[in-house]
Design a protein around this motif. Structure first.
Motif, PDB file in Angstrom:
ATOM      1  N   LEU A 160      14.960   5.829   1.889  1.00  0.00           N
ATOM      2  CA  LEU A 160      15.304   4.739   2.694  1.00  0.00           C
ATOM      3  C   LEU A 160      14.901   4.963   4.037  1.00  0.00           C
ATOM      4  CD1 LEU A 160      17.985   2.403   1.222  1.00  0.00           C
ATOM      5  CD2 LEU A 160      15.592   2.097   0.903  1.00  0.00           C
ATOM      6  N   GLU A 161      14.097   4.401   4.753  1.00  0.00           N
ATOM      7  CA  GLU A 161      13.573   4.869   6.058  1.00  0.00           C
ATOM      8  C   GLU A 161      14.508   3.873   6.988  1.00  0.00           C
ATOM      9  OE1 GLU A 161       9.401   5.647   6.786  1.00  0.00           O
ATOM     10  OE2 GLU A 161       9.302   7.186   5.417  1.00  0.00           O
ATOM     11  N   ILE A 162      14.962   4.226   8.163  1.00  0.00           N
ATOM     12  CA  ILE A 162      15.873   3.606   9.030  1.00  0.00           C
ATOM     13  C   ILE A 162      15.659   3.959  10.390  1.00  0.00           C
ATOM     14  CG2 ILE A 162      18.105   2.736   9.733  1.00  0.00           C
ATOM     15  CD1 ILE A 162      18.952   3.760   6.419  1.00  0.00           C
ATOM     16  N   THR A 163      15.320   2.934  11.204  1.00  0.00           N
ATOM     17  CA  THR A 163      14.847   3.381  12.657  1.00  0.00           C
ATOM     18  C   THR A 163      16.097   3.620  13.342  1.00  0.00           C
ATOM     19  OG1 THR A 163      15.073   1.296  13.477  1.00  0.00           O
ATOM     20  CG2 THR A 163      13.004   1.639  12.673  1.00  0.00           C
ATOM     21  N   ARG A 183       8.944  10.627  -5.020  1.00  0.00           N
ATOM     22  CA  ARG A 183       9.809   9.872  -4.228  1.00  0.00           C
ATOM     23  C   ARG A 183       9.166   8.711  -3.272  1.00  0.00           C
ATOM     24  NH1 ARG A 183      11.440  13.977  -0.940  1.00  0.00           N
ATOM     25  NH2 ARG A 183      10.071  13.291   0.666  1.00  0.00           N
ATOM     26  N   ILE A 184       9.780   7.642  -3.501  1.00  0.00           N
ATOM     27  CA  ILE A 184       9.136   6.506  -2.808  1.00  0.00           C
ATOM     28  C   ILE A 184       9.891   6.131  -1.715  1.00  0.00           C
ATOM     29  CG2 ILE A 184       8.748   3.976  -3.061  1.00  0.00           C
ATOM     30  CD1 ILE A 184       6.831   5.137  -4.880  1.00  0.00           C
ATOM     31  N   TYR A 235       0.852  -1.229   0.200  1.00  0.00           N
ATOM     32  CA  TYR A 235       0.012   0.056  -0.139  1.00  0.00           C
ATOM     33  C   TYR A 235       0.980   1.239   0.169  1.00  0.00           C
ATOM     34  CZ  TYR A 235      -4.746  -2.060   0.528  1.00  0.00           C
ATOM     35  OH  TYR A 235      -5.933  -2.807   0.188  1.00  0.00           O
ATOM     36  N   TYR A 236       0.543   2.435  -0.285  1.00  0.00           N
ATOM     37  CA  TYR A 236       1.167   3.647  -0.588  1.00  0.00           C
ATOM     38  C   TYR A 236       0.293   4.701   0.230  1.00  0.00           C
ATOM     39  CZ  TYR A 236       3.471   0.757  -4.042  1.00  0.00           C
ATOM     40  OH  TYR A 236       4.432  -0.246  -4.598  1.00  0.00           O
ATOM     41  N   GLN A 237       1.230   5.395   1.154  1.00  0.00           N
ATOM     42  CA  GLN A 237       0.462   6.260   1.513  1.00  0.00           C
ATOM     43  C   GLN A 237       1.252   7.662   1.346  1.00  0.00           C
ATOM     44  OE1 GLN A 237       0.623   6.698   6.235  1.00  0.00           O
ATOM     45  NE2 GLN A 237      -1.301   7.465   6.319  1.00  0.00           N
ATOM     46  N   GLY A 278       4.847  23.139   2.036  1.00  0.00           N
ATOM     47  CA  GLY A 278       5.466  24.261   1.261  1.00  0.00           C
ATOM     48  C   GLY A 278       5.028  24.535  -0.200  1.00  0.00           C
ATOM     49  N   ASN A 279       5.001  23.208  -0.883  1.00  0.00           N
ATOM     50  CA  ASN A 279       4.426  23.219  -2.120  1.00  0.00           C
ATOM     51  C   ASN A 279       2.985  22.703  -2.310  1.00  0.00           C
ATOM     52  OD1 ASN A 279       7.435  22.973  -2.337  1.00  0.00           O
ATOM     53  ND2 ASN A 279       6.726  20.765  -2.534  1.00  0.00           N
ATOM     54  N   ASP A 280       2.372  22.761  -0.964  1.00  0.00           N
ATOM     55  CA  ASP A 280       0.700  22.187  -1.004  1.00  0.00           C
ATOM     56  C   ASP A 280       0.632  21.056  -1.873  1.00  0.00           C
ATOM     57  OD1 ASP A 280      -1.651  22.524  -0.116  1.00  0.00           O
ATOM     58  OD2 ASP A 280      -2.415  24.057  -1.352  1.00  0.00           O
ATOM     59  N   SER A 281       1.527  20.146  -1.811  1.00  0.00           N
ATOM     60  CA  SER A 281       1.279  18.874  -2.645  1.00  0.00           C
ATOM     61  C   SER A 281       1.999  17.831  -2.157  1.00  0.00           C
ATOM     62  CB  SER A 281       1.919  19.311  -3.965  1.00  0.00           C
ATOM     63  OG  SER A 281       3.388  19.435  -3.984  1.00  0.00           O
ATOM     64  N   VAL A 282       1.538  16.424  -2.756  1.00  0.00           N
ATOM     65  CA  VAL A 282       2.241  15.257  -2.531  1.00  0.00           C
ATOM     66  C   VAL A 282       3.577  15.566  -2.701  1.00  0.00           C
ATOM     67  CG1 VAL A 282       2.117  12.790  -2.969  1.00  0.00           C
ATOM     68  CG2 VAL A 282       0.047  14.247  -3.082  1.00  0.00           C
ATOM     69  N   CYS A 283       4.625  15.038  -1.714  1.00  0.00           N
ATOM     70  CA  CYS A 283       5.850  14.976  -2.270  1.00  0.00           C
ATOM     71  C   CYS A 283       6.516  13.662  -1.979  1.00  0.00           C
ATOM     72  CB  CYS A 283       6.789  15.900  -1.049  1.00  0.00           C
ATOM     73  SG  CYS A 283       6.453  15.212   0.662  1.00  0.00           S
ATOM     74  N   GLY A 284       5.757  12.657  -2.123  1.00  0.00           N
ATOM     75  CA  GLY A 284       6.233  11.212  -2.018  1.00  0.00           C
ATOM     76  C   GLY A 284       5.384  10.212  -1.347  1.00  0.00           C
ATOM     77  N   MET A 285       5.533   9.271  -1.537  1.00  0.00           N
ATOM     78  CA  MET A 285       4.656   7.978  -1.048  1.00  0.00           C
ATOM     79  C   MET A 285       5.508   7.135  -0.059  1.00  0.00           C
ATOM     80  SD  MET A 285       1.934   7.849  -2.548  1.00  0.00           S
ATOM     81  CE  MET A 285       1.358   8.922  -4.180  1.00  0.00           C
ATOM     82  N   GLU A 286       5.033   6.493   0.951  1.00  0.00           N
ATOM     83  CA  GLU A 286       5.557   5.688   1.767  1.00  0.00           C
ATOM     84  C   GLU A 286       5.045   4.256   1.310  1.00  0.00           C
ATOM     85  OE1 GLU A 286       5.968   5.908   6.209  1.00  0.00           O
ATOM     86  OE2 GLU A 286       6.794   3.985   6.369  1.00  0.00           O
ATOM     87  N   ALA A 287       5.660   3.174   1.095  1.00  0.00           N
ATOM     88  CA  ALA A 287       5.388   1.940   0.766  1.00  0.00           C
ATOM     89  C   ALA A 287       5.149   1.009   2.069  1.00  0.00           C
ATOM     90  CB  ALA A 287       6.526   1.038  -0.230  1.00  0.00           C
ATOM     91  N   LEU A 288       4.082   0.512   2.164  1.00  0.00           N
ATOM     92  CA  LEU A 288       3.833  -0.073   3.522  1.00  0.00           C
ATOM     93  C   LEU A 288       3.092  -1.594   3.166  1.00  0.00           C
ATOM     94  CD1 LEU A 288       2.078   2.920   5.098  1.00  0.00           C
ATOM     95  CD2 LEU A 288       4.154   1.817   5.996  1.00  0.00           C
ATOM     96  N   VAL A 289       3.914  -2.523   3.677  1.00  0.00           N
ATOM     97  CA  VAL A 289       3.458  -3.828   3.250  1.00  0.00           C
ATOM     98  C   VAL A 289       2.243  -4.416   3.929  1.00  0.00           C
ATOM     99  CG1 VAL A 289       5.027  -5.058   4.814  1.00  0.00           C
ATOM    100  CG2 VAL A 289       4.701  -6.085   2.580  1.00  0.00           C
TER     101      VAL A 289
END
Ligand code: C2E
Ligand code: CA
Ligand code: CA
Ligand code: CA
Length: 279
Positions: free
Chosen positions: A148-151, A113-114, A42-44, A50-61
């Motif tokens: 890449l999201e790293i904790t 950006r993903i 799924y993609y959130q 700032g741009n008042d827009s979607v700047c990316g998507m987070e992929a969630l399994v």
């Protein structure tokens, strides 16, 4: 007393067996699910004020089990991490996210950006850099569009090795975000050294932002210090206008949460954009 002790022992072992069986079954089912490709991303959408827009998507399994339907990640990622299945699963997730990003671009969607989550075990895995490089080449995905999201906790293990890995990833053009920020113990100056671009403020702090002065102070401090260090901050789990306003008041400009959009199946992402799609 002896009798009692034995009963206690038996009770204990039968509980252990139940737990062992449960994990064993889950392990078998997970391996099967991976072979059968019973996972879906799924993609959130991620929003930039700032741009008042979607700047990316987070992929969630999600685990799309034929019998039980969609199973949320908290119910299987920890086990996948424990048994090492997170390595092949995580590789599938990264490949699928890159493949989907390329498919959206071919449909005429703006290049977004993903963001892909990397578990601690994945981050520590030996062949990480060549695995990521291989998937980028194979899918044709531009490294500049991958985050890449790293904790925080993933970074705490071996400082030297971590620094080398993070540098190799950023040299490829990939950006890095620290996930669940605020829950670990990293100092912000430490993060500066790690060439990170973004901090994602954990949902726990956003939830009570309007009622809890301590949480409000923590969020305000994170945003202010991050901004001095040239890092973006993104707030997770924004659900209400009041939370959004409080975040804007302290200078946070990037948001993720159900107030904006829930995670969506890939097929619904296209409808977020006004721009007509190529046939
Ligand atoms: P996370 O990385 O912190 O992801 C954000 C989670 O917050 C997602 O839950 C998302 O659906 C949820 N969320 C976003 N906005 C809101 C909101 O406004 N309200 C509420 N209540 N929740 C919101 P999800 O998809 O269930 O994922 C949970 C966790 O599972 C993720 O937390 C991440 O740690 C892990 N995870 C998910 N997908 C992956 C993956 O592909 N790989 C790995 N390694 N972990 C993943
Ligand atoms: Ca995340
Ligand atoms: Ca998070
Ligand atoms: Ca979180």
């Amino acid at each position: 007393a002896k009798e009692n002790g034995r009963n206690t022992f038996q009770l204990f072992t039968s509980q252990m067996n139940d737990e062992t069986n449960r994990i064993f079954t889950l392990e078998q089912r997970l391996r099967h699910a991976l072979e059968q490709k019973h996972f879906v991303l799924y993609y959130q959408p991620l929003f930039d004020h700032g741009n008042d827009s979607v700047c990316g998507m987070e992929a969630l399994v999600r685990w799309n089990d034929p019998e039980h339907g969609l199973i949320p990640p908290q119910e299987f990622i920890p086990v996948a991490e424990e048994i090492g299945l997170i390595l092949p699963l995580g590789e599938w997730i990264l490949r699928e996210a890159c493949r989907q990003s390329m498919a959206w671009q071919k449909q005429g969607l703006p290049a977004l950006r993903i963001s892909v989550n990397l578990s601690a075990r994945q981050f520590r895995q030996k062949g990480l850099i060549s695995m990521v490089q291989g998937i980028l080449e194979e899918t044709g995905m531009s490294a500049n569009l991958l985050e890449l999201e790293i904790t925080e906790s993933s970074l705490m293990h071996d400082a030297d090795e971590t620094l080398v890995k993070l540098r190799q990833l950023t040299e490829m053009g990939i950006t890095l975000a620290i996930d669940d920020f605020g829950t670990g113990y990293s100092s912000l100056s430490y993060l500066k050294k790690f060439s990170v671009s973004r901090l994602k403020i954990d949902r726990d702090f956003v939830r009570d932002l309007c009622d809890d002065q301590d949480d409000a102070a923590i969020v305000s401090t994170i945003v202010a210090m991050a901004s001095h260090l040239g890092l973006h901050t993104m707030a997770e789990g924004v659900e209400t206008d009041a939370q959004l306003q409080a975040l804007l008041d302290v200078g946070c400009r990037q948001f993720q949460g159900n107030l904006f959009s829930q995670p969506l199946p890939a097929a619904e992402v296209a409808s977020l954009f006004d721009k007509p799609l190529n046939p």
